[in-house]
Design a protein around this motif. Sequence first.
Motif, PDB file in Angstrom:
ATOM      1  N   LYS A  73       0.914  -1.060  -0.045  1.00  0.00           N
ATOM      2  CA  LYS A  73       0.090  -0.040  -0.140  1.00  0.00           C
ATOM      3  C   LYS A  73       0.808   1.240   0.027  1.00  0.00           C
ATOM      4  CE  LYS A  73      -4.098  -2.124   2.309  1.00  0.00           C
ATOM      5  NZ  LYS A  73      -5.049  -1.931   3.594  1.00  0.00           N
ATOM      6  N   GLY A  74       0.553   2.305  -0.676  1.00  0.00           N
ATOM      7  CA  GLY A  74       1.334   3.373  -0.925  1.00  0.00           C
ATOM      8  C   GLY A  74       0.635   4.784  -1.209  1.00  0.00           C
ATOM      9  N   LYS A  75       1.102   5.828  -1.128  1.00  0.00           N
ATOM     10  CA  LYS A  75       0.699   7.230  -1.247  1.00  0.00           C
ATOM     11  C   LYS A  75       1.791   7.923  -1.937  1.00  0.00           C
ATOM     12  CE  LYS A  75      -2.546   7.566   2.467  1.00  0.00           C
ATOM     13  NZ  LYS A  75      -3.060   8.320   3.747  1.00  0.00           N
ATOM     14  N   MET A  76       1.645   8.646  -3.124  1.00  0.00           N
ATOM     15  CA  MET A  76       2.333   9.445  -3.820  1.00  0.00           C
ATOM     16  C   MET A  76       1.806  10.768  -4.133  1.00  0.00           C
ATOM     17  SD  MET A  76       4.832   8.240  -7.086  1.00  0.00           S
ATOM     18  CE  MET A  76       3.296   7.620  -7.902  1.00  0.00           C
ATOM     19  N   LYS A  77       2.617  11.823  -3.951  1.00  0.00           N
ATOM     20  CA  LYS A  77       2.192  13.003  -4.298  1.00  0.00           C
ATOM     21  C   LYS A  77       3.528  13.562  -5.408  1.00  0.00           C
ATOM     22  CE  LYS A  77      -0.361  14.482  -0.385  1.00  0.00           C
ATOM     23  NZ  LYS A  77      -0.575  15.595   0.689  1.00  0.00           N
ATOM     24  N   LEU A  78       2.857  14.299  -6.561  1.00  0.00           N
ATOM     25  CA  LEU A  78       3.701  14.805  -7.614  1.00  0.00           C
ATOM     26  C   LEU A  78       3.363  16.158  -7.850  1.00  0.00           C
ATOM     27  CD1 LEU A  78       3.053  11.255  -8.456  1.00  0.00           C
ATOM     28  CD2 LEU A  78       4.955  12.176 -10.099  1.00  0.00           C
ATOM     29  N   LYS A  79       4.456  16.951  -8.047  1.00  0.00           N
ATOM     30  CA  LYS A  79       4.156  18.467  -8.253  1.00  0.00           C
ATOM     31  C   LYS A  79       5.141  19.010  -8.971  1.00  0.00           C
ATOM     32  CE  LYS A  79       2.501  22.763  -6.040  1.00  0.00           C
ATOM     33  NZ  LYS A  79       2.262  23.341  -4.833  1.00  0.00           N
ATOM     34  N   GLY A  80       4.968  19.884 -10.004  1.00  0.00           N
ATOM     35  CA  GLY A  80       6.099  20.458 -10.700  1.00  0.00           C
ATOM     36  C   GLY A  80       5.808  20.649 -12.433  1.00  0.00           C
ATOM     37  N   ASN A  81       6.678  20.595 -13.099  1.00  0.00           N
ATOM     38  CA  ASN A  81       6.750  20.666 -14.412  1.00  0.00           C
ATOM     39  C   ASN A  81       7.747  19.581 -15.147  1.00  0.00           C
ATOM     40  OD1 ASN A  81       9.190  22.079 -14.467  1.00  0.00           O
ATOM     41  ND2 ASN A  81       7.855  23.813 -14.070  1.00  0.00           N
ATOM     42  N   THR A  82       8.173  19.809 -16.488  1.00  0.00           N
ATOM     43  CA  THR A  82       8.893  18.778 -17.070  1.00  0.00           C
ATOM     44  C   THR A  82      10.454  18.854 -16.595  1.00  0.00           C
ATOM     45  OG1 THR A  82       9.008  20.365 -18.945  1.00  0.00           O
ATOM     46  CG2 THR A  82       7.456  18.617 -19.226  1.00  0.00           C
ATOM     47  N   GLU A  83      10.817  19.992 -15.949  1.00  0.00           N
ATOM     48  CA  GLU A  83      11.999  20.455 -15.558  1.00  0.00           C
ATOM     49  C   GLU A  83      12.305  20.303 -14.045  1.00  0.00           C
ATOM     50  OE1 GLU A  83      13.409  24.175 -16.970  1.00  0.00           O
ATOM     51  OE2 GLU A  83      13.449  23.534 -19.123  1.00  0.00           O
ATOM     52  N   ASP A  84      11.061  20.655 -13.270  1.00  0.00           N
ATOM     53  CA  ASP A  84      11.313  20.435 -11.936  1.00  0.00           C
ATOM     54  C   ASP A  84      10.201  19.703 -11.206  1.00  0.00           C
ATOM     55  OD1 ASP A  84      13.533  22.598 -10.849  1.00  0.00           O
ATOM     56  OD2 ASP A  84      12.382  23.623 -12.691  1.00  0.00           O
ATOM     57  N   ILE A  85      10.569  18.586 -10.484  1.00  0.00           N
ATOM     58  CA  ILE A  85       9.425  17.790 -10.032  1.00  0.00           C
ATOM     59  C   ILE A  85       9.780  17.595  -8.468  1.00  0.00           C
ATOM     60  CG2 ILE A  85       8.504  15.502 -10.167  1.00  0.00           C
ATOM     61  CD1 ILE A  85       9.529  15.227 -13.130  1.00  0.00           C
ATOM     62  N   LYS A  86       8.712  17.488  -7.867  1.00  0.00           N
ATOM     63  CA  LYS A  86       8.588  17.181  -6.463  1.00  0.00           C
ATOM     64  C   LYS A  86       7.883  15.998  -5.932  1.00  0.00           C
ATOM     65  CE  LYS A  86       9.985  21.842  -4.703  1.00  0.00           C
ATOM     66  NZ  LYS A  86       9.554  22.869  -3.728  1.00  0.00           N
ATOM     67  N   VAL A  87       8.317  14.913  -5.261  1.00  0.00           N
ATOM     68  CA  VAL A  87       7.429  13.771  -5.295  1.00  0.00           C
ATOM     69  C   VAL A  87       7.628  13.490  -3.728  1.00  0.00           C
ATOM     70  CG1 VAL A  87       7.153  11.502  -5.928  1.00  0.00           C
ATOM     71  CG2 VAL A  87       8.372  12.946  -7.372  1.00  0.00           C
ATOM     72  N   ASP A  88       6.581  13.208  -3.045  1.00  0.00           N
ATOM     73  CA  ASP A  88       6.541  12.537  -1.679  1.00  0.00           C
ATOM     74  C   ASP A  88       6.082  11.172  -1.707  1.00  0.00           C
ATOM     75  OD1 ASP A  88       7.099  14.994  -0.509  1.00  0.00           O
ATOM     76  OD2 ASP A  88       4.995  15.636  -0.390  1.00  0.00           O
ATOM     77  N   LEU A  89       6.812  10.365  -1.478  1.00  0.00           N
ATOM     78  CA  LEU A  89       6.555   8.992  -1.397  1.00  0.00           C
ATOM     79  C   LEU A  89       6.436   8.096  -0.156  1.00  0.00           C
ATOM     80  CD1 LEU A  89       9.491   7.986  -3.972  1.00  0.00           C
ATOM     81  CD2 LEU A  89       7.146   8.381  -4.295  1.00  0.00           C
TER      82      LEU A  89
END
Length: 295
Positions: free
Chosen positions: A51-67
Amino acid sequence: EEETFLHTKLQVVGEVLLKELLEKNEFNISSSLKMDNTSVDNLNVKIPGMKGKMKLKGNTEDIKVDLDFNFKNVLSVSSNLNYHKNNIQLRKVSINLNPMNTLELLPEDLLALPHNIDMEKTEILVDGQMDIDLEKDLVVPSINFKTSKNISFNLNENFNTSSSINGSLKNEKLDLNILSDVLSGQIKTNIKTKVSLLDMPKKVSSMAPVAVKVMVSDISIPRKLLQERLWGKVKSENVDLEKGKAKKVIFPEIKISLNGKRIFIAKEEVSVAGDIFIDKNQVNMDKMILRYGTG
């Protein structure tokens, strides 16, 4: 070559902010994942549910991910990931691994834990951060690890030990500490060497030099245990010495600094100090001092 397939039941539930995607060319995605009934062709390993949660925010050059992922009773992993121009930053890395539950997933003929080792209540805890440069093939870890509880070794009714492990991997410097409670005393072991995550040695002899410091103190070895170790029962069976020979192992350069004090063997005090050097298949001792009793 025969193709290998992964089989699983995967459920993904997510939310996407379309306004930011359409107006600003930026994505903002939140999702929950669930994976069950997973197997791999020709791999006799049980794979736990996830089970997992993932959040992605940004654009093609800058990406922030919480895993945040959890493999049932085996492994949990969480981290913040930042990607910018071929550079990856992993921050707030947290890993909890249950070694006993991990071993139970493997087939018995592949890896079986000896019955005299007890890790049932132990977890391996890892935390820290890591920087990855994809252009330069460079990985810079700054990671700490430890066991949550001691690992027990029950060798026989008169000889039980309990050990805790902690250490760190900073850049390429591995620093490992083992503290063992043995026969009313302690053995402190420190191991230092270099490890490259992108260039792991393919054989023992190609490992970087290893420095080992061992400090033994306040150990009391009773006469009964000494007699068992030296004059225990020996089976009167014919042994094929040639067949039993182990394969020659070429060791890396190892320096062992040994220091022992307040060690009692059958009530006689023993102290020892000196260095042991191992290089390839040669062993040398330098200024080894051994004192027994009043001599």
